[in-house]
Motif scaffolding. Structure first.
Motif, PDB file in Angstrom:
ATOM      1  N   ALA A 268       0.845  -1.197   0.000  1.00 53.70           N
ATOM      2  CA  ALA A 268       0.000   0.000   0.000  1.00 53.70           C
ATOM      3  C   ALA A 268       0.875   1.241   0.000  1.00 53.70           C
ATOM      4  O   ALA A 268       2.052   1.201   0.392  1.00 53.70           O
ATOM      5  N   GLU A 269       0.292   2.352  -0.453  1.00 54.38           N
ATOM      6  CA  GLU A 269       0.946   3.660  -0.366  1.00 54.38           C
ATOM      7  C   GLU A 269       0.201   4.491   0.667  1.00 54.38           C
ATOM      8  O   GLU A 269      -1.032   4.436   0.749  1.00 54.38           O
ATOM      9  N   PHE A 270       0.965   5.249   1.450  1.00 52.24           N
ATOM     10  CA  PHE A 270       0.330   6.076   2.474  1.00 52.24           C
ATOM     11  C   PHE A 270       1.140   7.346   2.675  1.00 52.24           C
ATOM     12  O   PHE A 270       2.323   7.418   2.314  1.00 52.24           O
ATOM     13  N   ALA A 271       0.485   8.347   3.234  1.00 54.20           N
ATOM     14  CA  ALA A 271       1.109   9.647   3.475  1.00 54.20           C
ATOM     15  C   ALA A 271       1.237   9.881   4.971  1.00 54.20           C
ATOM     16  O   ALA A 271       0.348   9.523   5.750  1.00 54.20           O
ATOM     17  N   LEU A 272       2.355  10.494   5.372  1.00 49.10           N
ATOM     18  CA  LEU A 272       2.583  10.849   6.769  1.00 49.10           C
ATOM     19  C   LEU A 272       2.937  12.326   6.859  1.00 49.10           C
ATOM     20  O   LEU A 272       3.727  12.839   6.058  1.00 49.10           O
ATOM     21  N   ASN A 273       2.348  13.005   7.827  1.00 50.50           N
ATOM     22  CA  ASN A 273       2.721  14.389   8.095  1.00 50.50           C
ATOM     23  C   ASN A 273       3.998  14.398   8.909  1.00 50.50           C
ATOM     24  O   ASN A 273       4.020  13.986  10.062  1.00 50.50           O
ATOM     25  N   GLU A 274       5.071  14.865   8.279  1.00 50.32           N
ATOM     26  CA  GLU A 274       6.369  14.920   8.957  1.00 50.32           C
ATOM     27  C   GLU A 274       6.867  16.354   8.950  1.00 50.32           C
ATOM     28  O   GLU A 274       7.357  16.849   7.933  1.00 50.32           O
ATOM     29  N   GLY A 275       6.753  17.024  10.047  1.00 52.57           N
ATOM     30  CA  GLY A 275       7.260  18.382  10.151  1.00 52.57           C
ATOM     31  C   GLY A 275       6.525  19.323   9.220  1.00 52.57           C
ATOM     32  O   GLY A 275       5.296  19.413   9.226  1.00 52.57           O
ATOM     33  N   PRO A 276       7.283  20.019   8.331  1.00 50.28           N
ATOM     34  CA  PRO A 276       6.657  21.040   7.501  1.00 50.28           C
ATOM     35  C   PRO A 276       5.846  20.500   6.334  1.00 50.28           C
ATOM     36  O   PRO A 276       5.074  21.236   5.736  1.00 50.28           O
ATOM     37  N   GLY A 277       6.020  19.233   5.975  1.00 49.57           N
ATOM     38  CA  GLY A 277       5.327  18.724   4.800  1.00 49.57           C
ATOM     39  C   GLY A 277       4.883  17.286   4.960  1.00 49.57           C
ATOM     40  O   GLY A 277       5.007  16.679   6.019  1.00 49.57           O
ATOM     41  N   VAL A 278       4.346  16.758   3.867  1.00 43.69           N
ATOM     42  CA  VAL A 278       3.843  15.381   3.827  1.00 43.69           C
ATOM     43  C   VAL A 278       4.843  14.516   3.069  1.00 43.69           C
ATOM     44  O   VAL A 278       5.328  14.902   2.006  1.00 43.69           O
ATOM     45  N   ARG A 279       5.152  13.354   3.621  1.00 44.85           N
ATOM     46  CA  ARG A 279       6.003  12.372   2.951  1.00 44.85           C
ATOM     47  C   ARG A 279       5.150  11.176   2.548  1.00 44.85           C
ATOM     48  O   ARG A 279       4.281  10.744   3.305  1.00 44.85           O
ATOM     49  N   TRP A 280       5.409  10.638   1.361  1.00 45.09           N
ATOM     50  CA  TRP A 280       4.690   9.482   0.846  1.00 45.09           C
ATOM     51  C   TRP A 280       5.589   8.255   0.894  1.00 45.09           C
ATOM     52  O   TRP A 280       6.785   8.336   0.592  1.00 45.09           O
TER      53      TRP A 280
ATOM     54  N   ASP B  59      10.518   5.577   0.338  1.00 42.11           N
ATOM     55  CA  ASP B  59      10.066   6.968   0.279  1.00 42.11           C
ATOM     56  C   ASP B  59       9.829   7.340  -1.190  1.00 42.11           C
ATOM     57  O   ASP B  59      10.758   7.408  -1.986  1.00 42.11           O
ATOM     58  N   VAL B  60       8.574   7.567  -1.558  1.00 41.45           N
ATOM     59  CA  VAL B  60       8.211   7.887  -2.947  1.00 41.45           C
ATOM     60  C   VAL B  60       7.674   9.313  -3.059  1.00 41.45           C
ATOM     61  O   VAL B  60       6.913   9.630  -3.977  1.00 41.45           O
ATOM     62  N   THR B  61       8.083  10.176  -2.136  1.00 44.71           N
ATOM     63  CA  THR B  61       7.581  11.553  -2.132  1.00 44.71           C
ATOM     64  C   THR B  61       7.900  12.271  -3.426  1.00 44.71           C
ATOM     65  O   THR B  61       7.043  12.957  -4.001  1.00 44.71           O
ATOM     66  N   ASP B  62       9.141  12.134  -3.914  1.00 43.25           N
ATOM     67  CA  ASP B  62       9.524  12.818  -5.157  1.00 43.25           C
ATOM     68  C   ASP B  62       8.652  12.367  -6.320  1.00 43.25           C
ATOM     69  O   ASP B  62       8.236  13.183  -7.151  1.00 43.25           O
ATOM     70  N   ARG B  63       8.370  11.056  -6.373  1.00 45.52           N
ATOM     71  CA  ARG B  63       7.524  10.555  -7.458  1.00 45.52           C
ATOM     72  C   ARG B  63       6.113  11.105  -7.365  1.00 45.52           C
ATOM     73  O   ARG B  63       5.517  11.515  -8.358  1.00 45.52           O
ATOM     74  N   LYS B  64       5.549  11.127  -6.149  1.00 43.97           N
ATOM     75  CA  LYS B  64       4.182  11.629  -5.970  1.00 43.97           C
ATOM     76  C   LYS B  64       4.104  13.122  -6.307  1.00 43.97           C
ATOM     77  O   LYS B  64       3.130  13.563  -6.930  1.00 43.97           O
ATOM     78  N   GLU B  65       5.117  13.871  -5.884  1.00 46.21           N
ATOM     79  CA  GLU B  65       5.126  15.295  -6.208  1.00 46.21           C
ATOM     80  C   GLU B  65       5.277  15.501  -7.709  1.00 46.21           C
ATOM     81  O   GLU B  65       4.662  16.410  -8.286  1.00 46.21           O
ATOM     82  N   GLY B  66       6.091  14.645  -8.351  1.00 44.32           N
ATOM     83  CA  GLY B  66       6.226  14.724  -9.801  1.00 44.32           C
ATOM     84  C   GLY B  66       4.923  14.425 -10.514  1.00 44.32           C
ATOM     85  O   GLY B  66       4.563  15.088 -11.497  1.00 44.32           O
ATOM     86  N   GLU B  67       4.185  13.428 -10.020  1.00 38.53           N
ATOM     87  CA  GLU B  67       2.884  13.095 -10.615  1.00 38.53           C
ATOM     88  C   GLU B  67       1.899  14.250 -10.441  1.00 38.53           C
ATOM     89  O   GLU B  67       1.136  14.573 -11.364  1.00 38.53           O
ATOM     90  N   ALA B  68       1.916  14.871  -9.259  1.00 32.95           N
ATOM     91  CA  ALA B  68       1.015  16.000  -9.020  1.00 32.95           C
ATOM     92  C   ALA B  68       1.367  17.172  -9.932  1.00 32.95           C
ATOM     93  O   ALA B  68       0.484  17.842 -10.482  1.00 32.95           O
ATOM     94  N   HIS B  69       2.676  17.409 -10.105  1.00 38.75           N
ATOM     95  CA  HIS B  69       3.120  18.490 -10.984  1.00 38.75           C
ATOM     96  C   HIS B  69       2.727  18.203 -12.434  1.00 38.75           C
ATOM     97  O   HIS B  69       2.301  19.101 -13.172  1.00 38.75           O
TER      98      HIS B  69
END
Length: 349
Positions: free
Chosen positions: A108-120, A144-154
Motif C-alpha cells: 500500500a501507499e500512504f502519506a505521513l505528516n512529517e514536520g513542515p510537509g507530507v512524505r509518501w 520513500d516515494v515523495t519525489d515521485r508523488k510530487e512529480g505526478e502532481a506536478h
C-alpha cells in the motif's frame, strides 16, 4: 608407543586438522557474510528503502536506517501505536494485522505528516515465519516515494494547464481565421495571410516554450517578429512579459511589420523603423510604453476603414491585455503607441 597408539594419534591429528580447516572455512564464510551485510547496509543507507522486522505485537525488532523522521535507535523496541501519527497510523496498523492474520503479503501507499510537509511511502509487508512455519512477526520494506508523488502532481497540473492553454490557442486561431477570411480578397490571399499569422503566433510560442511558458523577453519578441532587418532599430530595458501578453503583442508586431513591408517604411530601401520601450508615466509602476515609428517611407494615406491588422493591433490588445493603443497613420509614417499595464509584466530591469 605401540602401533595402535600411533594410529590413534594420527587419527586425532587428522580430526584436529579437519576441525581447524572447518573452522577456518567457517571463518571465511562469516567474513564474507559480514562483507555482504555491510554492502547491504551501505546500499540501504544510500537509498530511500528501509527494511525492518516486527514481532506479533508490532514492536520493531530490527531496522536498516531511519524512518518516519526518526533515527533507528528511536524506533527499535517501540510499536507502531507509539511512533505513527494518529491520522495515518490506524490504517497502517490494520494492514499489518491483516497480514499477520492471513499470512499473505500486502502492499500500500500512504502519506505521513512529517514536520513542515507530507512524505509518501510505498510499503510492502510480508509475514515472518520461524523454522516450523509459524508466523512470528512481519518483515517490511518501506520506500520513500515523495519525489515521485510530487512529480505526478506536478504533471497533472501541467496537463490541466496545457488543456487550458490549448483551448485558448484554438480560440485565438479560430478568431484569426474568421477575421482573415472576412478581409481577404481571394482564397490565395486568405491562405497566404493566415499562414503568415500562424507563423507569427508560432514564433511567440517558441519563446514561451523555451522559458517553460513562464514568460517571454520583449526584446526577443521584437526580434522574432522582425528578424535582423537592417532598416529596423530597437532599444529598451530588459522586460519579461506574461504569456498572454507575449502572444497578443507578438501578433500585433507581426501586423505592423507586414504593413510596413507592403505599404510603409520597409517597402523602400531608405525607409526606417524604430521600436523603443520603457517605463510609462515616470516609473510610477511597471507599465511599459512601446513606440513603433516609421520614417522615410512613402507618404501614408489616411485609412478609410480598418482591416484585420488594425483590429489585431487596437481592439485585440485593448480587450485581451487592457492595453492603451494609439495607432496613427501620419503622412510621414505610421506611429503606434502601446501601453502594456503592469499586470501583464513579470519583471523589468
Amino acid at each position: 608407543m605401540s602401533g595402535e597408539e600411533d594410529a590413534r594419534l594420527a587419527d586425532l591429528q587428522r580430526e584436529r586438522q579437519l576441525l581447524e580447516d572447518q573452522i577456518a572455512a567457517q571463518g571465511e564464510e562469516l567474513n564474507l557474510l559480514r562483507t555482504r551485510f555491510a554492502r547491504y547496509e551501505t546500499a540501504l543507507r544510500g537509498s530511500q528503502v528501509t527494511v525492518y522486522t516486527q514481532d506479533r505485537n508490532l514492536r520493531y525488532t530490527s531496522i536498516s536506517n531511519s524512518m518516519f523522521g526518526r533515527p533507528a535507535e528511536r524506533i527499535l523496541g517501540h510499536t507502531d501505536e507509539e511512533i505513527l501519527p494518529a491520522d495515518s497510523g490506524p490504517g497502517i496498523i490494520a494492514l499489518k494485522r491483516e497480514v499477520l492474520a492471513s499470512g499473505h503479503a500486502k502492499r500500500a501507499e500512504f502519506a505521513l505528516n512529517e514536520g513542515p510537509g507530507v512524505r509518501w511511502y510505498d510499503l510492502h509487508v510480508e509475514p515472518l515465519r520461524d523454522g516450523s512455519g509459524q508466523i512470528v512477526g512481519l518483515t517490511s520494506a518501506s520506500v520513500d516515494v515523495t519525489d515521485r508523488k510530487e512529480g505526478e502532481a506536478h504533471l497533472r497540473l501541467l496537463l490541466r494547464e496545457l488543456t487550458h492553454r490549448s483551448k485558448n490557442l484554438l480560440a485565438v486561431i479560430q478568431a484569426m481565421a474568421r477575421q482573415t477570411a472576412r478581409h481577404a480578397g481571394s482564397t490565395e490571399g486568405f491562405l497566404s495571410q493566415f499562414a503568415a499569422r500562424l507563423q507569427a503566433l508560432a514564433s511567440s510560442h517558441d519563446l514561451l516554450v523555451r522559458e517553460s511558458w513562464y514568460g517571454a523577453s520583449l526584446g526577443e519578441l521584437v526580434r522574432s517578429q522582425l528578424g535582423n532587418e537592417s532598416q529596423v532599430a530597437f532599444e529598451g530595458p530588459d522586460v519579461a512579459l506574461k504569456p498572454e501578453a507575449a502572444q497578443n503583442l507578438g501578433l500585433a508586431l507581426h501586423e505592423l511589420a507586414v504593413n510596413a513591408k507592403r505599404y510603409g517604411a520597409l517597402s523602400v530601401p531608405d525607409g526606417r523603423v524604430s521600436i523603443s520601450w520603457g517605463q510609462f508615466g515616470g516609473g510610477k509602476d511597471n507599465a511599459i510604453e512601446i513606440n513603433w515609428l516609421e520614417q522615410f517611407g512613402p507618404k501614408v494615406k489616411a485609412r478609410r476603414k480598418r482591416g484585420f491588422g488594425s483590429l489585431v493591433i487596437e481592439r485585440n490588445l485593448e480587450r485581451s491585455l487592457d492595453a492603451q493603443v494609439n495607432l496613427e497613420f501620419d503622412p510621414d509614417g505610421v506611429h503606434c503607441r502601446i501601453v502594456i499595464p503592469a499586470s501583464q509584466i513579470l519583471a523589468m530591469r
